[in-house]
Design a protein around this motif. Structure first.
Motif, PDB file in Angstrom:
ATOM      1  N   UNK A 586      88.846  36.907 -35.602  1.00  0.00           N
ATOM      2  CA  UNK A 586      89.362  35.989 -35.000  1.00  0.00           C
ATOM      3  C   UNK A 586      89.984  34.486 -36.255  1.00  0.00           C
ATOM      4  N   UNK A 587      89.561  34.275 -36.502  1.00  0.00           N
ATOM      5  CA  UNK A 587      90.638  32.858 -37.403  1.00  0.00           C
ATOM      6  C   UNK A 587      92.308  33.258 -38.122  1.00  0.00           C
ATOM      7  N   UNK A 588      92.054  34.541 -38.206  1.00  0.00           N
ATOM      8  CA  UNK A 588      93.196  35.156 -38.307  1.00  0.00           C
ATOM      9  C   UNK A 588      94.517  34.872 -37.378  1.00  0.00           C
ATOM     10  N   UNK A 589      93.893  35.334 -35.858  1.00  0.00           N
ATOM     11  CA  UNK A 589      94.457  35.559 -34.888  1.00  0.00           C
ATOM     12  C   UNK A 589      94.741  33.601 -34.367  1.00  0.00           C
ATOM     13  N   UNK A 590      93.570  33.412 -34.227  1.00  0.00           N
ATOM     14  CA  UNK A 590      94.145  31.694 -34.821  1.00  0.00           C
ATOM     15  C   UNK A 590      95.637  31.534 -34.954  1.00  0.00           C
ATOM     16  N   UNK A 591      95.472  31.528 -36.237  1.00  0.00           N
ATOM     17  CA  UNK A 591      96.265  31.112 -37.482  1.00  0.00           C
ATOM     18  C   UNK A 591      98.313  32.075 -36.298  1.00  0.00           C
ATOM     19  N   UNK A 592      98.065  33.204 -36.609  1.00  0.00           N
ATOM     20  CA  UNK A 592      98.855  33.848 -35.629  1.00  0.00           C
ATOM     21  C   UNK A 592      99.907  33.063 -34.571  1.00  0.00           C
ATOM     22  N   UNK A 593      98.470  33.077 -33.454  1.00  0.00           N
ATOM     23  CA  UNK A 593      99.114  32.345 -32.578  1.00  0.00           C
ATOM     24  C   UNK A 593      99.815  30.910 -32.846  1.00  0.00           C
ATOM     25  N   UNK A 594      98.723  29.847 -33.706  1.00  0.00           N
ATOM     26  CA  UNK A 594      99.865  28.725 -33.953  1.00  0.00           C
ATOM     27  C   UNK A 594     100.899  28.596 -34.165  1.00  0.00           C
ATOM     28  N   UNK A 595     100.989  29.895 -35.574  1.00  0.00           N
ATOM     29  CA  UNK A 595     102.040  30.471 -36.025  1.00  0.00           C
ATOM     30  C   UNK A 595     103.610  30.626 -34.619  1.00  0.00           C
ATOM     31  N   UNK A 596     103.114  31.337 -33.693  1.00  0.00           N
ATOM     32  CA  UNK A 596     104.016  31.897 -32.613  1.00  0.00           C
ATOM     33  C   UNK A 596     104.672  30.662 -31.903  1.00  0.00           C
ATOM     34  N   UNK A 597     103.215  29.556 -31.825  1.00  0.00           N
ATOM     35  CA  UNK A 597     103.864  28.383 -31.094  1.00  0.00           C
ATOM     36  C   UNK A 597     104.728  27.203 -32.002  1.00  0.00           C
TER      37      UNK A 597
END
Length: 787
Positions: A586-597
């Protein structure tokens, strides 16, 4: 009904006051005739146009549609549903458990906000839900005098702008996040007002909000077009890559997220392709295709990341297992997959427009949502979208029994244990939902069930057309349904006769999900509206999430014992390890979302400026006011500052940009007198514009000509810029391993790319204005041909 711990005290008091007012109005509304109830809509609209205050209308509007729902749908929203509706009108996310009636809850804030006459949209994660909910709720809206549109794709049929405009002009529109996003991008590629169809964004409710705002937000929407020159290397390189073996010809990193050629692999490639130095700059394209083919064979798995259907490679949504419509991988990766699967290789298209879901929904004046599982990610939702998650109590207590996970060492052990439970429950007639994390695993379980002679349905990306019928049967006596995460959201499985006495629906999870929310969604299929239910998950140390997100000690333990497994569940320590792996995922997913943004911030700034300029041109009324000569002069001045300018370069500039027919002596092109030379070049440009004026008889024709020239320049330059930025993003992501900040690198390069685009845009506009050809057709209309 206790709701005191639902929200902080301020929100609680506001919701409670509104709920009391709505309940107080219920008897009055019940006494109205149908005609009197229907007349309320016109009354509310009139009052809104006087006050422009929807909040003051909330109690009466909610009480009106609540009474209408009782008469039209034979359903009367419970207090908890009214609470959910109030939360969504406030612009927050209402967390409501499965079966609590989110579809009916949404009609209250949708009705209220539609009274403003501005766009009011409900977004769902898939077309099945959008179509189903629109069909069910349409009679209610129409009873109260509001129109409803449902915007979903229509197979292969092309939907024209006029048809889309008619849908979006309805009072309320049901659609999906993907369709809305692509429509927004397509609308902003329209060349004139007649091809524009999107309204200004006002109010949106997002169903399954966490799935759309978080899970889907890890991948930006990209519209592709204008094919590149097609490479003939895909199949040739694929034939080479299949000859390589792992750890000999290529290596993978620990998480199996990166792949590269070994020294032996490089030597083999140089022999295979007859090149001396593979990494010589002249072999860049070959190296790129080898990398794409390696990724296709090692990082992308059929029936997990994609499926092949009707001779096409179709990407799968990792969150729910559905096919991602209108979506392809960029940069040639999709073509590499097609070569791997030996299907027709489609053209590699340029990226023409892109947007993230984060920035798409920020375009709305007010955004709300509903979900069964959003509270765990409230901090991120507040940070990115400024939306709180307010939990709504259930109308009836939850009776579902959630048993602890059983963790096994190997996949075969897990399969045997889960099948034993399936056989035990099936013998009693209790309906079973067997939930898998991939199409591949759903097919394996289907084969195991066939071997046991257990009749069952399979719901995955191969047969999504039968979704409604399969879900309808899933709660019946003796039913066994094998499903990917498609069955985890929005599906309402109702129990058949006598099933409650057997314990209700049993949800058996066959692997640990990528995040807690997905797991809770699947568990939530059982125990709806106070029904009994049961859920249990079976996990093995071979599951992807464990392999990818747990430590080396677990991998070492698995490798040591996998050939002699204990054939029993592992202890509580391993359950904690699995749970921790889910947290890391889940932390990896959140990190990926923030990178995309973060990456999209540069594109967002540029996109907003470009779209605003396009709209200014398209919707400009009366005489076209743009300073055409100012644009031409600016380009000429910039050109005259070119270092080492000579008369030959000036002539080339004239014929490439100003006029094909200008007759001017080289002697007059004195580069030592820039002011005089500027006047000569401006004179040539003005002469070309006067030639155009002979065809442009009216002010409207002249305005349309100027507008078209500028829009074409903007679009050509912007499409090139979007494609450049997409390639730049892929390049800078590869720099993470070289201890550089990829986001900083990207923004730095994006700023330089933007300045180049503005210069190219001005030059293209100049060419369109001066080098285009105008012809008059027999009917008096004009044809314009650009150089």
């Amino acid at each position: 009904m206790k709701i005191s711990n639902l929200v902080d005290q301020k929100d609680y008091r506001q919701i409670h006051r509104q709920l009391n007012k709505i309940n107080h109005l219920a008897p009055t509304m019940a006494e109205l005739s149908d005609a009197q109830l229907q007349a309320k809509t016109a009354e509310f609209k009139e009052r809104y146009h006087q006050t422009h205050d929807l909040d003051s209308l909330l109690p009466e509007a909610f009480a009106t549609i609540r009474e209408a729902a009782k008469r039209v749908l034979k359903m009367y929203p419970y207090d908890v549903q009214v609470i959910g509706g109030i939360i969504m009108h406030m612009g927050n996310i209402a967390e409501m458990k499965t079966g609590e009636g989110k579809t009916l809850t949404a009609v209250m804030p949708l009705y209220l906000n539609a009274l403003s006459g501005e766009s009011t949209i409900l977004v769902t994660p898939n077309e099945y839900l959008a179509s189903r909910d629109a069909e069910e709720m349409k009679p209610l809206y129409e009873f109260l005098g509001l129109s409803l549109g449902c915007r979903v794709s229509d197979g292969e049929r092309r939907i024209e702008p006029e048809e889309k405009r008619a849908i979006y002009q309805k009072d309320i529109v049901y659609t999906t996040n993907a369709v809305l996003g692509f429509d927004y991008l397509i609308d902003n590629l329209a060349e004139n007002a007649t091809k524009k169809f999107m309204p200004d964004f006002n109010y949106v409710i997002i169903d399954e909000a966490d799935a759309i705002l978080l899970d889907s937000a890890q991948t930006p929407l990209i519209i592709s077009g204008a094919p590149r020159v097609q490479s003939n290397l895909y199949e040739l390189v694929d034939n080479f890559v299949v000859t390589l073996k792992e750890d000999e010809g290529y290596s993978l990193d620990e998480k199996r997220e990166g792949v590269w050629l070994t020294s032996a692999g490089i030597d083999e490639a140089e022999r295979y392709f007859s090149v001396e130095d593979l990494y010589d700059s002249k072999h860049t394209e070959l190296v790129k295709h080898i990398e794409l083919a390696l990724k296709a064979h090692t990082l992308f798995e059929n029936e997990k990341e994609y499926v092949v259907r009707a001779g096409k490679v179709c990407l799968l949504d990792r969150q729910d297992g559905r096919i991602l419509e209108m979506t392809k991988l960029q940069g040639g990766q999709h073509q590499a997959l097609e070569a791997k699967e030996h299907v027709e290789i489609t053209p590699n298209m340029r990226a023409m427009a892109s947007i993230t879901y984060q920035n798409l929904f920020k375009l709305f004046k007010k955004t709300a949502g509903m979900s069964g599982t959003a509270k765990t990610q409230e901090d991120e939702l507040i940070d990115v979208y400024q939306m709180k998650v307010l939990q709504v109590p259930t109308n009836n207590p939850v009776q579902r029994v959630d048993e602890p996970d059983e963790v096994y060492l190997t996949l075969p052990e897990k399969l045997r244990a889960s099948m034993e439970l399936v056989k035990k429950l099936h013998a009693t007639g209790q309906p079973i939902l067997l939930a898998t994390g991939s199409v591949e695993l759903s097919e394996i379980y289907s084969q195991l069930l066939l071997a046991e002679k257990i009749p069952h349905n399979v719901l995955n990306a191969y047969n999504d057309a039968k979704e409604a019928q399969i879900i309808k049967e899933a709660g019946q006596y003796g039913s066994v349904t094998v499903a990917t995460s498609m069955a985890g959201r929005g599906t309402d499985i109702k129990l058949g006769e006598g099933v409650a006495k057997l314990g209700g629906l049993a949800v058996i999870g066959t692997e640990k999900m990528l995040n807690k929310r997905m797991e809770l969604q699947l568990r939530g299929r059982a125990g709806r509206q106070g029904d009994p239910g049961f859920s249990k998950f079976f996990v093995s140390l071979e599951d992807e999430i464990v392999q990818k997100y747990s430590g080396k000690k677990i991998e070492k333990y698995w490798r040591k014992h996998k050939d002699d497994p204990p054939n029993r569940p592992l202890g509580a320590r391993y359950r904690r390890i699995v749970q921790n792996a889910q947290v890391v995922s889940e932390m990896s997913g959140e990190s990926q979302r923030r990178l995309v943004l973060s990456f999209d911030e540069s594109v967002k700034t540029q996109r907003e400026m470009i779209y605003q300029q396009r709209n200014d041109f398209i919707f400009q009324k009366g005489e076209f006011s743009y300073d055409i000569m100012g644009l031409i002069e600016k380009d000429i001045v910039a050109f005259l500052k070119t270092p080492d300018l000579d008369a030959q370069a000036v002539k080339r500039y004239i014929f490439d940009n100003l006029s094909y027919t200008a007759k001017i002596s080289s002697k007059k092109l004195d580069v030592t007198q820039p002011d005089k030379l500027k006047e000569i070049l401006l004179g040539i440009a003005q002469n070309e514009l006067r030639k155009k004026d002979k065809f442009l008889k009216t002010a409207a024709q002249k305005a349309d000509f100027y507008r078209l020239c500028l829009l074409k320049a903007i679009d050509t330059s912007w499409i090139e810029e979007v494609d450049t930025l997409e390639q730049l993003k892929n390049l800078t992501l590869a720099r993470t391993s070289s201890q550089r900040n990829p986001v900083f690198e990207y923004h730095f390069e994006a700023q330089k790319a933007y300045q180049v685009m503005r210069q190219n845009m001005r030059r293209l506009a100049l060419q369109n204005l001066l080098l285009s050809t105008i012809t008059v057709k027999k009917d008096g209309s004009l044809d314009i041909y650009f150089a």
